[in-house]
Scaffold this active site. Structure first.
Site, mmCIF file in Angstrom:
data_model
loop_
_atom_site.group_PDB
_atom_site.id
_atom_site.type_symbol
_atom_site.label_atom_id
_atom_site.label_comp_id
_atom_site.label_asym_id
_atom_site.label_seq_id
_atom_site.Cartn_x
_atom_site.Cartn_y
_atom_site.Cartn_z
ATOM 1 N N LEU A 1 46.118 43.911 43.073
ATOM 2 C CA LEU A 1 45.541 43.407 42.069
ATOM 3 C C LEU A 1 44.681 42.117 41.965
ATOM 4 O O LEU A 1 44.212 41.381 41.104
ATOM 5 C CB LEU A 1 46.560 43.290 40.731
ATOM 6 C CG LEU A 1 47.412 44.419 40.419
ATOM 7 C CD1 LEU A 1 48.442 43.999 39.399
ATOM 8 C CD2 LEU A 1 46.404 45.373 39.844
ATOM 9 N N CYS A 2 44.363 41.898 43.050
ATOM 10 C CA CYS A 2 43.644 40.570 43.704
ATOM 11 C C CYS A 2 42.252 40.816 43.678
ATOM 12 O O CYS A 2 41.707 41.652 44.378
ATOM 13 C CB CYS A 2 44.306 40.078 45.056
ATOM 14 S SG CYS A 2 43.583 38.392 45.574
ATOM 15 N N HIS A 3 41.212 39.943 42.992
ATOM 16 C CA HIS A 3 39.914 40.039 43.133
ATOM 17 C C HIS A 3 39.238 39.747 44.217
ATOM 18 O O HIS A 3 39.715 38.907 45.033
ATOM 19 C CB HIS A 3 39.511 39.176 41.907
ATOM 20 C CG HIS A 3 39.983 39.421 40.401
ATOM 21 N ND1 HIS A 3 40.791 39.081 39.956
ATOM 22 C CD2 HIS A 3 39.047 40.195 39.572
ATOM 23 C CE1 HIS A 3 41.142 39.583 38.751
ATOM 24 N NE2 HIS A 3 40.084 40.140 38.306
ATOM 25 N N MET B 1 45.541 33.105 46.088
ATOM 26 C CA MET B 1 45.991 34.253 46.902
ATOM 27 C C MET B 1 45.370 34.393 48.297
ATOM 28 O O MET B 1 46.006 34.584 49.400
ATOM 29 C CB MET B 1 45.921 35.572 46.107
ATOM 30 C CG MET B 1 46.761 35.699 45.068
ATOM 31 S SD MET B 1 48.433 34.913 44.847
ATOM 32 C CE MET B 1 49.008 36.131 46.174
ATOM 33 N N GLU B 2 44.267 33.835 48.305
ATOM 34 C CA GLU B 2 43.324 33.796 49.789
ATOM 35 C C GLU B 2 44.100 32.955 50.577
ATOM 36 O O GLU B 2 44.222 33.035 51.878
ATOM 37 C CB GLU B 2 42.037 33.570 49.481
ATOM 38 C CG GLU B 2 41.191 34.770 48.879
ATOM 39 C CD GLU B 2 41.558 35.042 47.584
ATOM 40 O OE1 GLU B 2 40.975 36.015 47.083
ATOM 41 O OE2 GLU B 2 41.960 34.291 46.588
ATOM 42 N N ASP C 1 54.752 36.657 66.096
ATOM 43 C CA ASP C 1 54.423 37.744 67.069
ATOM 44 C C ASP C 1 54.350 37.116 68.490
ATOM 45 O O ASP C 1 54.762 37.843 69.469
ATOM 46 C CB ASP C 1 53.256 38.431 66.517
ATOM 47 C CG ASP C 1 52.855 39.832 67.494
ATOM 48 O OD1 ASP C 1 53.847 40.267 67.917
ATOM 49 O OD2 ASP C 1 51.482 39.981 67.687
#
Length: 337
Positions: A71-73, A109-110, A124
């Site tokens: 749902l992230c543009h 969100m980015e 990692d």
């Protein structure tokens, strides 16, 4: 066709939001422990230089945010910076991701995706020497732009973060005396309650203005012009007039402002029309006007409550700066005046 047409999920509809400069910074830490920490800092991990790879992964993670979160543009990112810094007292690596764009929605969100990708990469590359690793304290540090302006996380920022990212809220009105005048024949006759004026009052107060005059006047030139001259003499610095800017025969607020004999501020009027058009194409029908009368700025804004509020949101980043310029104060970094 039959059946329920409601979707379970949907992307937020941002079509009527305004394009503004957006910036967000996210932060998080990898708790590496006494074994892995020195190997990370000295760049001696078996898989290679984890700090450099984390920065690359953070860049990629920020760009992939919309692919990772349905749902992230998707946004055209104009800046992605990833920073890694050792924290010796906690045997930790602190990571920041800064993202910026001009868009209708934010880049939080980015930034969070960038930090997460960088921390996972550190994890990692470090796990061969120390499996007891911990990723912690991922959070949004700040965001800028849009209707809410500057937002800072309640946990705050340290001095180094403030120096690096320099969050700067818009210059407020700092107690400037303000007035709000609604122009409407029907509202002045009590046929309906004015809603635009109270919204502007609330907005000005939130910006630090002192609203001492709130009035409703009938449409027309002379009553408004006379009142504005009186307010300027009384030391009011900012007057917002709402209503009377359309194409109707009684929409005469711009003419009232033009009759004052002050200086027109065409740039601000054009900014109101241009940016309001991102909300609605009807904004091009507005005859918004801005005039400087002595030490007072006067704005003719649309009459609808929603349009008036949107105009005040557009003006919020520049009003305090405009009053400071009128007082002969420094324009500051990046001024074009």
């Amino acid at each position: 066709m039959s059946g329920d047409m409601n979707a379970a999920f949907h992307m937020a509809d941002v079509r009527n939001k305004r394009v503004t400069r957006r910036r967000a910074v996210a932060v998080g830490e990898l708790i590496a422990g006494p074994v892995a920490y020195p190997l990370i800092v000295e760049r001696r991990l078996p898989k290679g230089d984890a700090l450099v790879m984390a920065e690359i992964a953070g860049l990629q993670g920020a760009k992939m945010a919309s692919a990772l979160m349905p749902l992230c543009h998707p946004l055209p990112l104009e800046l992605v910076h990833v920073y890694c810094a050792p924290v010796p007292e906690r045997h930790a690596i602190r990571v920041w991701c800064e993202c910026a764009s001009e868009a209708r929605t934010g880049v939080e969100m980015e930034a969070l995706a960038g930090v997460s990708a960088a921390l996972l990469t550190l994890y990692d590359l470090s796990k061969p020497v120390e499996p007891a690793l911990e990723i912690s304290a991922i959070r949004l540090l700040l965001k800028e732009g849009g209707k809410s302006g500057l937002w800072l996380h309640p946990q705050g920022m340290d001095e180094a973060e403030r120096e690096r990212f320099q969050p700067r809220p818009p210059r407020g009105l700092q107690g400037a005396r303000c007035a709000v005048i609604t122009l409407s024949d029907r509202a002045s006759q009590g046929e309906y309650a004015d809603e635009s004026g109270p919204r502007l009052v609330q907005g000005l107060q939130a910006m630090g203005g002192e609203v001492g005059v709130v009035e409703v006047l009938p449409d027309g030139i002379e009553p408004l012009a006379a009142r504005l001259h009186a307010l300027a003499r009384d030391g009011v610095r900012l007057c917002l007039c709402t209503g009377g800017t359309g194409l109707g025969p009684r929409d005469l607020t711009p003419e009232a402002l033009q009759s004052l004999g002050g200086r027109r501020v065409d740039g601000l009027a054009e900014m109101l029309r241009s940016l309001s058009a991102q909300h609605t194409q009807h904004a091009w029908l507005s005859r918004a006007e801005v005039v400087q009368l002595g030490d007072m700025l006067v704005f003719a804004l649309p009459g609808s409550p929603r349009a008036a509020s949107q105009c005040l949101d557009i003006l919020a980043p520049v009003l305090g700066h405009a009053l400071a310029m009128m007082d002969g104060q420094s324009h500051g970094k990046g001024s074009h005046a």
